[in-house]
Design a protein around this motif. Sequence first.
Motif, PDB file in Angstrom:
ATOM      1  N   ARG A   1       0.771  -1.315  -0.038  1.00 33.01           N
ATOM      2  CA  ARG A   1      -0.004   0.077   0.193  1.00 33.01           C
ATOM      3  C   ARG A   1       0.837   1.164   0.004  1.00 33.01           C
ATOM      4  O   ARG A   1       0.537   2.433  -0.677  1.00 33.01           O
ATOM      5  CB  ARG A   1      -1.145  -0.100   1.174  1.00 33.01           C
ATOM      6  CG  ARG A   1      -1.865   1.204   1.327  1.00 33.01           C
ATOM      7  CD  ARG A   1      -2.859   0.929   2.425  1.00 33.01           C
ATOM      8  NE  ARG A   1      -4.034  -0.089   2.031  1.00 33.01           N
ATOM      9  CZ  ARG A   1      -4.294  -1.145   2.829  1.00 33.01           C
ATOM     10  NH1 ARG A   1      -3.377  -1.251   4.061  1.00 33.01           N
ATOM     11  NH2 ARG A   1      -5.064  -1.934   2.637  1.00 33.01           N
ATOM     12  N   ARG A   2       2.309   1.172   0.543  1.00 40.70           N
ATOM     13  CA  ARG A   2       2.901   2.480   0.676  1.00 40.70           C
ATOM     14  C   ARG A   2       3.659   2.767  -0.608  1.00 40.70           C
ATOM     15  O   ARG A   2       4.320   3.791  -0.783  1.00 40.70           O
ATOM     16  CB  ARG A   2       3.966   2.078   1.597  1.00 40.70           C
ATOM     17  CG  ARG A   2       3.137   2.348   3.229  1.00 40.70           C
ATOM     18  CD  ARG A   2       4.284   2.388   4.293  1.00 40.70           C
ATOM     19  NE  ARG A   2       5.076   1.473   4.461  1.00 40.70           N
ATOM     20  CZ  ARG A   2       4.756   0.126   5.318  1.00 40.70           C
ATOM     21  NH1 ARG A   2       3.715   0.503   6.191  1.00 40.70           N
ATOM     22  NH2 ARG A   2       5.654  -0.895   5.307  1.00 40.70           N
ATOM     23  N   ARG A   3       3.635   1.742  -1.527  1.00 39.40           N
ATOM     24  CA  ARG A   3       4.427   1.948  -2.797  1.00 39.40           C
ATOM     25  C   ARG A   3       3.427   3.029  -3.656  1.00 39.40           C
ATOM     26  O   ARG A   3       2.374   2.987  -3.773  1.00 39.40           O
ATOM     27  CB  ARG A   3       4.512   0.481  -3.549  1.00 39.40           C
ATOM     28  CG  ARG A   3       5.427  -0.705  -2.911  1.00 39.40           C
ATOM     29  CD  ARG A   3       5.346  -1.583  -3.806  1.00 39.40           C
ATOM     30  NE  ARG A   3       6.223  -1.541  -4.872  1.00 39.40           N
ATOM     31  CZ  ARG A   3       7.595  -1.517  -5.131  1.00 39.40           C
ATOM     32  NH1 ARG A   3       8.117  -1.889  -3.761  1.00 39.40           N
ATOM     33  NH2 ARG A   3       8.167  -1.367  -6.093  1.00 39.40           N
TER      34      ARG A   3
ATOM     35  N   VAL B   1      -5.000  -2.435  -2.364  1.00 37.74           N
ATOM     36  CA  VAL B   1      -4.493  -3.396  -2.145  1.00 37.74           C
ATOM     37  C   VAL B   1      -5.496  -4.379  -1.255  1.00 37.74           C
ATOM     38  O   VAL B   1      -6.119  -3.658  -0.415  1.00 37.74           O
ATOM     39  CB  VAL B   1      -3.011  -3.710  -1.724  1.00 37.74           C
ATOM     40  CG1 VAL B   1      -2.732  -3.014  -0.514  1.00 37.74           C
ATOM     41  CG2 VAL B   1      -2.548  -5.117  -1.269  1.00 37.74           C
ATOM     42  N   SER B   2      -5.584  -5.766  -1.505  1.00 38.82           N
ATOM     43  CA  SER B   2      -6.617  -6.481  -0.641  1.00 38.82           C
ATOM     44  C   SER B   2      -6.220  -7.708  -0.378  1.00 38.82           C
ATOM     45  O   SER B   2      -5.636  -8.397  -1.391  1.00 38.82           O
ATOM     46  CB  SER B   2      -8.072  -6.196  -1.186  1.00 38.82           C
ATOM     47  OG  SER B   2      -8.083  -7.003  -2.248  1.00 38.82           O
ATOM     48  N   TYR B   3      -6.707  -8.398   0.666  1.00 42.42           N
ATOM     49  CA  TYR B   3      -6.748 -10.009   0.682  1.00 42.42           C
ATOM     50  C   TYR B   3      -8.035 -10.454   0.306  1.00 42.42           C
ATOM     51  O   TYR B   3      -9.176  -9.786   0.730  1.00 42.42           O
ATOM     52  CB  TYR B   3      -6.187 -10.520   1.896  1.00 42.42           C
ATOM     53  CG  TYR B   3      -4.895 -10.308   2.160  1.00 42.42           C
ATOM     54  CD1 TYR B   3      -3.910 -11.465   1.490  1.00 42.42           C
ATOM     55  CD2 TYR B   3      -3.976  -9.455   3.077  1.00 42.42           C
ATOM     56  CE1 TYR B   3      -2.625 -11.364   1.622  1.00 42.42           C
ATOM     57  CE2 TYR B   3      -2.957  -9.390   3.402  1.00 42.42           C
ATOM     58  CZ  TYR B   3      -2.096 -10.138   2.644  1.00 42.42           C
ATOM     59  OH  TYR B   3      -0.676 -10.100   2.842  1.00 42.42           O
TER      60      TYR B   3
ATOM     61  N   ARG C   1      -4.173  -3.112  -7.451  1.00 39.15           N
ATOM     62  CA  ARG C   1      -4.627  -2.234  -8.618  1.00 39.15           C
ATOM     63  C   ARG C   1      -3.484  -1.165  -8.562  1.00 39.15           C
ATOM     64  O   ARG C   1      -3.217  -0.775  -7.465  1.00 39.15           O
ATOM     65  CB  ARG C   1      -5.764  -1.348  -8.467  1.00 39.15           C
ATOM     66  CG  ARG C   1      -6.118  -0.275  -9.383  1.00 39.15           C
ATOM     67  CD  ARG C   1      -7.426   0.225  -9.311  1.00 39.15           C
ATOM     68  NE  ARG C   1      -8.379  -0.561  -9.915  1.00 39.15           N
ATOM     69  CZ  ARG C   1      -8.837  -0.869 -11.199  1.00 39.15           C
ATOM     70  NH1 ARG C   1      -7.915  -0.015 -11.924  1.00 39.15           N
ATOM     71  NH2 ARG C   1      -9.661  -1.800 -11.658  1.00 39.15           N
ATOM     72  N   VAL C   2      -2.935  -1.254  -9.790  1.00 41.86           N
ATOM     73  CA  VAL C   2      -1.795  -0.083 -10.021  1.00 41.86           C
ATOM     74  C   VAL C   2      -2.234   0.984 -10.632  1.00 41.86           C
ATOM     75  O   VAL C   2      -3.364   1.088 -11.543  1.00 41.86           O
ATOM     76  CB  VAL C   2      -0.793  -1.066 -10.860  1.00 41.86           C
ATOM     77  CG1 VAL C   2       0.537  -0.043 -11.176  1.00 41.86           C
ATOM     78  CG2 VAL C   2      -0.377  -2.177 -10.188  1.00 41.86           C
ATOM     79  N   ARG C   3      -1.732   2.057 -10.396  1.00 37.30           N
ATOM     80  CA  ARG C   3      -1.879   3.646 -11.158  1.00 37.30           C
ATOM     81  C   ARG C   3      -1.858   3.305 -12.596  1.00 37.30           C
ATOM     82  O   ARG C   3      -0.721   2.823 -12.961  1.00 37.30           O
ATOM     83  CB  ARG C   3      -1.342   4.537 -10.332  1.00 37.30           C
ATOM     84  CG  ARG C   3      -1.442   4.814  -8.907  1.00 37.30           C
ATOM     85  CD  ARG C   3      -0.811   5.860  -8.317  1.00 37.30           C
ATOM     86  NE  ARG C   3      -0.947   5.975  -6.898  1.00 37.30           N
ATOM     87  CZ  ARG C   3      -2.073   6.188  -5.973  1.00 37.30           C
ATOM     88  NH1 ARG C   3      -2.940   6.620  -6.581  1.00 37.30           N
ATOM     89  NH2 ARG C   3      -1.955   5.967  -4.833  1.00 37.30           N
ATOM     90  N   PRO C   4      -2.924   3.756 -13.218  1.00 38.45           N
ATOM     91  CA  PRO C   4      -2.590   3.528 -14.988  1.00 38.45           C
ATOM     92  C   PRO C   4      -1.158   4.218 -15.388  1.00 38.45           C
ATOM     93  O   PRO C   4      -0.627   3.659 -16.288  1.00 38.45           O
ATOM     94  CB  PRO C   4      -3.642   4.268 -15.548  1.00 38.45           C
ATOM     95  CG  PRO C   4      -4.845   4.230 -14.304  1.00 38.45           C
ATOM     96  CD  PRO C   4      -4.022   4.317 -13.137  1.00 38.45           C
ATOM     97  N   ASP C   5      -0.875   5.299 -14.896  1.00 41.20           N
ATOM     98  CA  ASP C   5       0.302   6.021 -15.344  1.00 41.20           C
ATOM     99  C   ASP C   5       1.664   5.411 -14.947  1.00 41.20           C
ATOM    100  O   ASP C   5       2.809   5.718 -15.337  1.00 41.20           O
ATOM    101  CB  ASP C   5       0.080   7.659 -14.944  1.00 41.20           C
ATOM    102  CG  ASP C   5      -0.030   7.767 -13.511  1.00 41.20           C
ATOM    103  OD1 ASP C   5      -0.310   6.825 -12.790  1.00 41.20           O
ATOM    104  OD2 ASP C   5       0.804   8.738 -12.939  1.00 41.20           O
TER     105      ASP C   5
END
Length: 411
Positions: A83-85, A91-93, A234-238
């Motif tokens: 989550r800190r990245r 992020v989830s389980y 989920r990753v930021r699109p950019d």
Amino acid sequence: MLNEWRSNLWIFVEFLIVSVVLWYIADYFYATLSTRLRPRGFDTEHCYLLNLYEITDKSPLFIPDQTTEQKSEAKNEIMERLRRRPEVEAVSYSQNAYHYNGSNGYITFQYDTIIGSGLRRLVTPDFVKVFRYQGINGETPDQLARELADGKILLTDNFFVNGAKKGNKGKKLSELGSIEISMPDDSAWTFRTGTPLFPMRYSDYTTWNLAAVLSPEAVRNPHMIVWMNELCIRVRPDMDHDIIETLMKEAQTQFHVGNYILTDVRSFDDIREAFQRTETNTERNYIVGMLFLLLNIFLGLLGTFWFRTQQRVKEVALRKVNGATSGQIFSRLITEGLVLLVIATVPALVVDYFLANAEVGTWADGYFTWPRLLICGGIAFLLMIIMVVLGIWFPARRAMKVDPARALADE
């Protein structure tokens, strides 16, 4: 046309058969497209599934005698590091919950006399942010996540629509508001529902869309994360560039906590493609086969009317000798074909109706509705108009260019 009833009868039979076959093809494409174009209720773009391996006692890195609390803390630490990245948006389980997953859990809830069943998605609250769930009235994933964190259960709006007992009509959750529900076999343990969710389809090829989303807070077990083996991000699109390689480079350091270590990262694009490969291949084969059949039907009708018109070259010449214009002759030939087509379409639609009620077509919220029958019948009718017009147009124009004296020389 009445004088030529024998030849026209064969044309009528051909039109009848071809119309029914074209209706079946149109019905398949209608059902397929109407299913594929519906909202899925979730979004897997820029999402990834991470696999955490639990080290066994055979490894020198194994830490013995880990308690449930310690395991829970280790998995939470990995989630917090993700989550800190800066690349990670959420992020989830989860357990038996991520989309395009053949391992499913089911759950049944009861409200009053109404019972509903659907997929059970056991998740941490941010799961709805990873896959961007929406409330029925436009509630955001952030709002839904807060409700899960408060211990509420999120159900798709249609969860209780078809589960009424004794003839009572089921209702949408948006009509009921926030209600208390229980399990049929344990009515003493009740749950409070949150915002109704927009229905989420099981896959791109199905319309089934019933689900219940529960968090550890709802089931009163804060350490349930220990049994959740699905880590989704989920990753930021950019910033979605080489994320798999980036995470795997840090698997042995940043993502090794306690007895858990990151071993694999998969894109949901790949998961989706693998999960639906059989349906995709089947659909492709159907489409190729039907297009080939459609081509054969087109060539067959084209050939029939081409031959029929070519046989009437002398008739065309005779009419021109008697003063008919090319436009009048052309209109007559086209009209004859279209009149036969209209006559054949009526019984063809009757046959289509019985085939649809016999469930010969393709499932899409059932096999028959009047709009669907008429739309597909209309598509078949338009396709046949094109075939008939093309089959008459070219040979008719050629016939009208023939010198009447030459065409009638044998007479």
